[in-house]
Write an enzyme that holds these catalytic residues in place. Structure first.
Site, PDB file in Angstrom:
ATOM      1  N   ARG A 104       0.668  -1.187   0.105  1.00 29.24           N
ATOM      2  CA  ARG A 104       0.179  -0.267  -0.133  1.00 29.24           C
ATOM      3  C   ARG A 104       0.839   1.386  -0.453  1.00 29.24           C
ATOM      4  O   ARG A 104       1.844   1.697   0.693  1.00 29.24           O
ATOM      5  CB  ARG A 104      -1.213   0.261   0.794  1.00 29.24           C
ATOM      6  CG  ARG A 104      -1.647   0.597   0.896  1.00 29.24           C
ATOM      7  CD  ARG A 104      -2.970   0.605   2.419  1.00 29.24           C
ATOM      8  NE  ARG A 104      -3.893  -0.564   2.054  1.00 29.24           N
ATOM      9  CZ  ARG A 104      -4.963  -0.708   1.204  1.00 29.24           C
ATOM     10  NH1 ARG A 104      -5.603   1.077   1.406  1.00 29.24           N
ATOM     11  NH2 ARG A 104      -5.812  -1.043   1.237  1.00 29.24           N
ATOM     12  N   THR A 108      -0.933   7.765  -0.661  1.00 27.01           N
ATOM     13  CA  THR A 108      -1.799   7.385  -1.096  1.00 27.01           C
ATOM     14  C   THR A 108      -3.270   6.427  -0.727  1.00 27.01           C
ATOM     15  O   THR A 108      -4.320   6.390  -0.893  1.00 27.01           O
ATOM     16  CB  THR A 108      -1.898   7.148  -2.904  1.00 27.01           C
ATOM     17  OG1 THR A 108      -1.220   6.532  -2.846  1.00 27.01           O
ATOM     18  CG2 THR A 108      -0.909   8.469  -3.093  1.00 27.01           C
ATOM     19  N   ASP A 200       4.656 -13.803  12.601  1.00 21.79           N
ATOM     20  CA  ASP A 200       4.846 -13.632  10.490  1.00 21.79           C
ATOM     21  C   ASP A 200       5.046 -15.011  10.071  1.00 21.79           C
ATOM     22  O   ASP A 200       6.131 -15.729   9.735  1.00 21.79           O
ATOM     23  CB  ASP A 200       5.771 -12.576  10.913  1.00 21.79           C
ATOM     24  CG  ASP A 200       5.849 -12.657   9.541  1.00 21.79           C
ATOM     25  OD1 ASP A 200       5.711 -13.266   8.388  1.00 21.79           O
ATOM     26  OD2 ASP A 200       5.961 -11.474   8.981  1.00 21.79           O
ATOM     27  N   ASP A 203       7.771 -15.131   7.979  1.00 20.21           N
ATOM     28  CA  ASP A 203       9.056 -15.848   8.582  1.00 20.21           C
ATOM     29  C   ASP A 203       9.489 -17.074   9.120  1.00 20.21           C
ATOM     30  O   ASP A 203      10.058 -18.037   9.230  1.00 20.21           O
ATOM     31  CB  ASP A 203       9.096 -14.540   9.634  1.00 20.21           C
ATOM     32  CG  ASP A 203       9.091 -13.119   9.023  1.00 20.21           C
ATOM     33  OD1 ASP A 203      10.419 -13.235   8.054  1.00 20.21           O
ATOM     34  OD2 ASP A 203       9.949 -12.414   9.712  1.00 20.21           O
TER      35      ASP A 203
HETATM   36  N1  URA Z   1       0.541 -11.509   8.759  1.00 20.71           N
HETATM   37  C1  URA Z   1       1.483 -12.305   9.630  1.00 20.71           C
HETATM   38  O1  URA Z   1       2.143 -13.658   9.034  1.00 20.71           O
HETATM   39  N2  URA Z   1       1.057 -12.768  10.991  1.00 20.71           N
HETATM   40  C2  URA Z   1       0.120 -12.061  11.176  1.00 20.71           C
HETATM   41  O2  URA Z   1       0.319 -12.288  12.339  1.00 20.71           O
HETATM   42  C3  URA Z   1      -0.667 -10.812   9.918  1.00 20.71           C
HETATM   43  C4  URA Z   1      -0.265 -10.457   9.748  1.00 20.71           C
END
Ligand code: URA
Length: 209
Positions: A104, A108, A200, A203
């Protein structure tokens, strides 16, 4: 009426618990994302059309059913959606795979596509968009808008864990899109992570942390 389904089969709940565990290592995490994706694929393809055929069994002629050949496309949202592709292809090996990456613009607030490569005949395909974490819902909603702009009419979304905020945003933006997730969590935190979530997803799938 579109479907919004939390697929809470015991096998899925068990595997989601392992995914949530911070001690789960990269290989196990990746394998488990694949397995849950396969199970979600099973549920999300429940409405695929069938046609009758005749096959000869070793005993007799059977009137039976096969998939009526609706063409499918998978579109993982980069990067974490990639982790779901192999698990889906286990059940629908003939599906084509497109990719979409977006961010994003912070000024904008418009979505900017940095990568989009979709099958040429995307308009004729049933499209399944993949992203493990439905957090704010904005990437999923923007990706689906872009896929619709290229002509797709039948779209489903499959994720592993959703926040209520993400569910609401995606469903409001695209009420025609069926949504399948394995768990609906409590909330988003101030950093946009799902709570309790699993951290994440990108990751953890790719071992980048
Ligand atoms: N993206 C992720 O990988 N984990 C989250 O908790 C939110 C967005």
């Amino acid at each position: 009426m579109s479907v919004v389904e939390i697929v809470d089969h015991p096998l899925i709940q068990h595997k989601i618990s392992l995914l949530r565990d911070r001690r789960t290592g990269t290989k196990e995490f990746r394998d488990m994302v694949s397995e849950v994706s396969t199970l979600l694929c099973y549920e999300a393809t429940r409405d695929l059309p069938l046609e009758e055929v005749e096959v000869e069994t070793p005993i007799a002629l059977a009137r039976t059913k096969v998939l009526a050949g609706r063409k499918l496309a998978l579109v993982p949202i980069l990067r974490a959606g990639l982790g779901m592709v192999d698990g889906m292809l286990n059940l629908i090996p003939a599906a084509k795979v497109g990719h979409i990456g977006l961010y994003r613009n912070e000024e904008t607030l418009e979505p900017v596509e940095y990568y989009c490569k979709l099958p040429k005949d995307i308009a004729e395909r049933e499209v399944i968009v993949l992203d493990p974490m439905l957090a704010t819902g904005s990437s999923a909603a923007d990706a689906i808008t872009m896929i619709k702009q290229r002509g797709a009419k039948h779209i489903k979304f499959i994720g592993l864990i959703a926040a209520p905020e993400g569910m609401k945003v995606l469903h409001a933006a695209h009420p025609d899109v069926d949504i399948y997730v394995a768990a609906l969590d409590e909330k988003l935190n101030e950093k946009g992570y799902i709570v309790p979530g699993l951290g994440d997803a990108g990751d953890r799938i790719f071992g980048t942390k």
